[in-house]
Design a protein around this motif. Structure first.
Motif, PDB file in Angstrom:
ATOM      1  N   PHE A  64      -4.284   2.130 -13.162  1.00 39.85           N
ATOM      2  CA  PHE A  64      -5.506   2.513 -12.468  1.00 39.85           C
ATOM      3  C   PHE A  64      -6.650   1.531 -12.711  1.00 39.85           C
ATOM      4  O   PHE A  64      -7.477   1.327 -11.827  1.00 39.85           O
ATOM      5  N   GLY A  65      -6.718   0.957 -13.913  1.00 42.83           N
ATOM      6  CA  GLY A  65      -7.809   0.021 -14.221  1.00 42.83           C
ATOM      7  C   GLY A  65      -7.907  -1.119 -13.216  1.00 42.83           C
ATOM      8  O   GLY A  65      -8.938  -1.278 -12.538  1.00 42.83           O
ATOM      9  N   PRO A  66      -6.837  -1.915 -13.053  1.00 45.73           N
ATOM     10  CA  PRO A  66      -6.865  -3.001 -12.058  1.00 45.73           C
ATOM     11  C   PRO A  66      -7.035  -2.514 -10.626  1.00 45.73           C
ATOM     12  O   PRO A  66      -7.728  -3.141  -9.825  1.00 45.73           O
ATOM     13  N   CYS A  67      -6.389  -1.378 -10.275  1.00 44.57           N
ATOM     14  CA  CYS A  67      -6.508  -0.841  -8.911  1.00 44.57           C
ATOM     15  C   CYS A  67      -7.954  -0.474  -8.586  1.00 44.57           C
ATOM     16  O   CYS A  67      -8.445  -0.752  -7.483  1.00 44.57           O
ATOM     17  N   MET A  68      -8.634   0.158  -9.530  1.00 40.90           N
ATOM     18  CA  MET A  68     -10.027   0.533  -9.316  1.00 40.90           C
ATOM     19  C   MET A  68     -10.904  -0.700  -9.184  1.00 40.90           C
ATOM     20  O   MET A  68     -11.838  -0.724  -8.385  1.00 40.90           O
ATOM     21  N   PHE A  69     -10.590  -1.740  -9.951  1.00 36.99           N
ATOM     22  CA  PHE A  69     -11.351  -2.985  -9.878  1.00 36.99           C
ATOM     23  C   PHE A  69     -11.237  -3.636  -8.496  1.00 36.99           C
ATOM     24  O   PHE A  69     -12.210  -4.165  -7.958  1.00 36.99           O
ATOM     25  N   ILE A  70     -10.044  -3.554  -7.909  1.00 32.77           N
ATOM     26  CA  ILE A  70      -9.792  -4.215  -6.620  1.00 32.77           C
ATOM     27  C   ILE A  70     -10.259  -3.385  -5.436  1.00 32.77           C
ATOM     28  O   ILE A  70     -10.936  -3.886  -4.524  1.00 32.77           O
ATOM     29  N   TYR A  71      -9.911  -2.095  -5.420  1.00 32.42           N
ATOM     30  CA  TYR A  71     -10.003  -1.325  -4.179  1.00 32.42           C
ATOM     31  C   TYR A  71     -11.194  -0.387  -4.043  1.00 32.42           C
ATOM     32  O   TYR A  71     -11.365   0.205  -2.984  1.00 32.42           O
TER      33      TYR A  71
ATOM     34  N   VAL B  21      -6.161 -10.298 -11.140  1.00 33.52           N
ATOM     35  CA  VAL B  21      -6.125  -8.888 -11.546  1.00 33.52           C
ATOM     36  C   VAL B  21      -4.928  -8.189 -10.904  1.00 33.52           C
ATOM     37  O   VAL B  21      -4.290  -7.326 -11.534  1.00 33.52           O
ATOM     38  N   ALA B  22      -4.591  -8.559  -9.661  1.00 33.68           N
ATOM     39  CA  ALA B  22      -3.490  -7.917  -8.936  1.00 33.68           C
ATOM     40  C   ALA B  22      -2.150  -8.105  -9.640  1.00 33.68           C
ATOM     41  O   ALA B  22      -1.241  -7.282  -9.478  1.00 33.68           O
ATOM     42  N   VAL B  23      -2.015  -9.189 -10.405  1.00 33.13           N
ATOM     43  CA  VAL B  23      -0.774  -9.429 -11.152  1.00 33.13           C
ATOM     44  C   VAL B  23      -0.469  -8.264 -12.086  1.00 33.13           C
ATOM     45  O   VAL B  23       0.683  -7.886 -12.280  1.00 33.13           O
ATOM     46  N   PHE B  24      -1.514  -7.634 -12.623  1.00 30.34           N
ATOM     47  CA  PHE B  24      -1.323  -6.546 -13.578  1.00 30.34           C
ATOM     48  C   PHE B  24      -0.649  -5.339 -12.941  1.00 30.34           C
ATOM     49  O   PHE B  24       0.283  -4.766 -13.508  1.00 30.34           O
ATOM     50  N   TYR B  25      -1.114  -4.920 -11.737  1.00 33.81           N
ATOM     51  CA  TYR B  25      -0.528  -3.702 -11.163  1.00 33.81           C
ATOM     52  C   TYR B  25       0.692  -3.955 -10.291  1.00 33.81           C
ATOM     53  O   TYR B  25       1.438  -3.012  -9.981  1.00 33.81           O
ATOM     54  N   THR B  26       0.942  -5.208  -9.898  1.00 33.82           N
ATOM     55  CA  THR B  26       2.143  -5.483  -9.103  1.00 33.82           C
ATOM     56  C   THR B  26       3.321  -5.968  -9.951  1.00 33.82           C
ATOM     57  O   THR B  26       4.473  -5.821  -9.546  1.00 33.82           O
ATOM     58  N   VAL B  27       3.032  -6.551 -11.125  1.00 36.94           N
ATOM     59  CA  VAL B  27       4.107  -7.112 -11.950  1.00 36.94           C
ATOM     60  C   VAL B  27       4.086  -6.579 -13.389  1.00 36.94           C
ATOM     61  O   VAL B  27       5.090  -6.050 -13.871  1.00 36.94           O
TER      62      VAL B  27
ATOM     63  N   HIS C 100       0.821  -1.213   0.000  1.00 35.83           N
ATOM     64  CA  HIS C 100       0.000   0.000   0.000  1.00 35.83           C
ATOM     65  C   HIS C 100       0.858   1.268   0.000  1.00 35.83           C
ATOM     66  O   HIS C 100       0.457   2.282  -0.581  1.00 35.83           O
ATOM     67  N   PHE C 101       2.023   1.219   0.622  1.00 35.51           N
ATOM     68  CA  PHE C 101       2.911   2.381   0.651  1.00 35.51           C
ATOM     69  C   PHE C 101       3.404   2.723  -0.756  1.00 35.51           C
ATOM     70  O   PHE C 101       3.209   3.841  -1.254  1.00 35.51           O
ATOM     71  N   PHE C 102       4.014   1.739  -1.426  1.00 35.37           N
ATOM     72  CA  PHE C 102       4.565   1.998  -2.757  1.00 35.37           C
ATOM     73  C   PHE C 102       3.468   2.122  -3.811  1.00 35.37           C
ATOM     74  O   PHE C 102       3.592   2.910  -4.751  1.00 35.37           O
ATOM     75  N   GLY C 103       2.382   1.353  -3.650  1.00 31.94           N
ATOM     76  CA  GLY C 103       1.278   1.444  -4.599  1.00 31.94           C
ATOM     77  C   GLY C 103       0.610   2.803  -4.579  1.00 31.94           C
ATOM     78  O   GLY C 103       0.334   3.403  -5.625  1.00 31.94           O
ATOM     79  N   CYS C 104       0.351   3.318  -3.374  1.00 33.85           N
ATOM     80  CA  CYS C 104      -0.294   4.630  -3.244  1.00 33.85           C
ATOM     81  C   CYS C 104       0.655   5.749  -3.662  1.00 33.85           C
ATOM     82  O   CYS C 104       0.239   6.732  -4.278  1.00 33.85           O
ATOM     83  N   THR C 105       1.944   5.599  -3.350  1.00 31.02           N
ATOM     84  CA  THR C 105       2.941   6.583  -3.794  1.00 31.02           C
ATOM     85  C   THR C 105       2.961   6.667  -5.315  1.00 31.02           C
ATOM     86  O   THR C 105       3.056   7.755  -5.888  1.00 31.02           O
ATOM     87  N   GLU C 106       2.854   5.509  -5.972  1.00 28.67           N
ATOM     88  CA  GLU C 106       2.824   5.492  -7.444  1.00 28.67           C
ATOM     89  C   GLU C 106       1.588   6.215  -7.975  1.00 28.67           C
ATOM     90  O   GLU C 106       1.672   6.936  -8.971  1.00 28.67           O
TER      91      GLU C 106
ATOM     92  N   GLY D 254      -9.565   3.660   0.188  1.00 34.74           N
ATOM     93  CA  GLY D 254      -9.110   3.334  -1.169  1.00 34.74           C
ATOM     94  C   GLY D 254      -9.896   4.078  -2.226  1.00 34.74           C
ATOM     95  O   GLY D 254      -9.330   4.576  -3.207  1.00 34.74           O
ATOM     96  N   THR D 255     -11.212   4.173  -2.028  1.00 29.60           N
ATOM     97  CA  THR D 255     -12.078   4.825  -3.015  1.00 29.60           C
ATOM     98  C   THR D 255     -11.752   6.308  -3.148  1.00 29.60           C
ATOM     99  O   THR D 255     -11.652   6.831  -4.262  1.00 29.60           O
ATOM    100  N   VAL D 256     -11.594   6.993  -2.017  1.00 33.60           N
ATOM    101  CA  VAL D 256     -11.310   8.434  -2.035  1.00 33.60           C
ATOM    102  C   VAL D 256      -9.994   8.709  -2.764  1.00 33.60           C
ATOM    103  O   VAL D 256      -9.921   9.599  -3.629  1.00 33.60           O
ATOM    104  N   ILE D 257      -8.961   7.944  -2.449  1.00 26.53           N
ATOM    105  CA  ILE D 257      -7.643   8.180  -3.056  1.00 26.53           C
ATOM    106  C   ILE D 257      -7.662   7.865  -4.553  1.00 26.53           C
ATOM    107  O   ILE D 257      -7.268   8.687  -5.384  1.00 26.53           O
ATOM    108  N   VAL D 258      -8.131   6.663  -4.902  1.00 27.53           N
ATOM    109  CA  VAL D 258      -8.096   6.238  -6.305  1.00 27.53           C
ATOM    110  C   VAL D 258      -8.986   7.122  -7.175  1.00 27.53           C
ATOM    111  O   VAL D 258      -8.559   7.604  -8.234  1.00 27.53           O
ATOM    112  N   LEU D 259     -10.238   7.353  -6.736  1.00 28.15           N
ATOM    113  CA  LEU D 259     -11.168   8.122  -7.561  1.00 28.15           C
ATOM    114  C   LEU D 259     -10.784   9.599  -7.656  1.00 28.15           C
ATOM    115  O   LEU D 259     -10.917  10.209  -8.717  1.00 28.15           O
TER     116      LEU D 259
END
Length: 310
Positions: free
Chosen positions: A249-256, A269-275, A103-109, A201-206
């Motif tokens: 953002f597509g996969p992140c929005m789907f998950i979070y 789906v997580a494979v897309f935004y982590t790898v 969550h630290f590196f993902g949100c920083t990105e 998650g919704t507030v940050i991503v959206l």
């Protein structure tokens, strides 16, 4: 981290239980991870070494590449190692540390991608004020703000999770520790924690996605009066960023931004935004950018020249 948990370790079920599939995945994801580290490290070295790549766009790209390396390193090495072992365990402390890192590196990105969109907006819509608005100090503050924002988000997610009690079962249907899989294993009421996690998650991503979309809407509207050459130049600098935003953002929005319903679906789906996205980023930014490719060629020729001169 004191709570009433009796569970001291978790078992990660991974992407597949088939031995044959795991062997294939080991080779494939090991190759992916090597490309992630080598590709993003090359961008970091190129930007730092080249005097031509001193604009804010490359300053942010350098940090984005560094975050991509860190982000993938939180999950990929453990996942790759687990493909070779039958007992895929992770300690409670290790699980929480992994959750924090993701969550630290993902949100920083997410924040960095938003900052990069703002940079493109200023460069294209307010070109005469660009150098005065995007000074080195302002760029540094935006990067620090991205790191701080990622840290605050991650702390909230981590503290919420550590307040839960885990009494068993301890099998996580995922390849890394994340909030939703752990909420499903908790033996206490998780409704309030689930609502906070979802809202956070919704507030940050959206909100970041809204800023991104509005930036590019304004950019496109401002290009109406531009010549076809101006259109091409502007879109060439924005195209790479838009591609990365869609892939991340597509996969992140789907998950979070929705309550988790199927963990087996979520982990795929997580494979897309982590790898996948961290692996593709170096190709997206270099193949479409002549300045970066030119700087890399000069860096390579300088390296080869110094070695031949020995």
């Amino acid at each position: 981290m004191e709570n009433a948990s009796t569970v001291k370790e978790f078992i990660l079920l991974g992407l597949s239980e088939s031995q044959e599939v795991q062997k294939i995945c080991f080779v494939m994801f090991l190759l992916f991870y090597m490309i992630i580290v080598a590709g993003n490290l090359l961008i970091v070295i190129t930007v730092i070494s080249s005097q031509r790549l001193n604009s804010p766009m490359y300053f942010f790209l350098c940090y984005l590449s560094f975050v991509d390396i860190c982000y993938s390193s939180v999950t990929a090495p453990k996942m790759i190692a687990d493909f070779l072992v039958e007992n895929k365990t992770i300690s409670f402390v290790g699980c929480i540390a992994q959750l924090f890192g993701v969550h630290f590196f993902g949100c920083t990105e997410i924040f960095l991608l938003t900052v990069m969109a703002y940079d493109r907006y200023v460069a294209i819509c307010r070109p005469l004020h660009y150098t005065s608005l995007m000074t080195r100090r302002v760029c540094g503050q935006l990067v620090i703000g991205s790191w701080v924002g990622g840290f605050v988000h991650s702390i909230v997610q981590t503290l919420l999770t550590t307040q839960l009690s885990f009494c068993g079962p301890n099998k996580i249907d995922h390849y890394f520790c994340d909030v939703y899989p752990l909420l499903q294993l908790a033996c206490t009421d998780t409704y309030a924690a689930g609502v906070i996690v979802l809202a956070n998650g919704t507030v940050i991503v959206l909100s970041c996605f809204f800023i991104l979309v509005m930036s590019y809407v304004v950019i496109l509207l401002s290009l109406k009066s531009q010549s076809s050459e101006g259109w091409h130049k502007a879109l060439s600098t924005c195209g790479s960023h838009i591609t990365v935003v869609v892939l991340f953002f597509g996969p992140c929005m789907f998950i979070y931004i929705r309550p988790s319903s199927s963990l087996s679906e979520d982990k795929s789906v997580a494979v897309f935004y982590t790898v996948i996205t961290p692996m593709l980023n170096p190709f997206i930014y270099t193949l479409r950018n002549e300045e970066v490719k030119s700087a890399m060629r000069k860096l390579w020729s300088r390296k080869v020249g110094s070695e031949n001169g020995k």
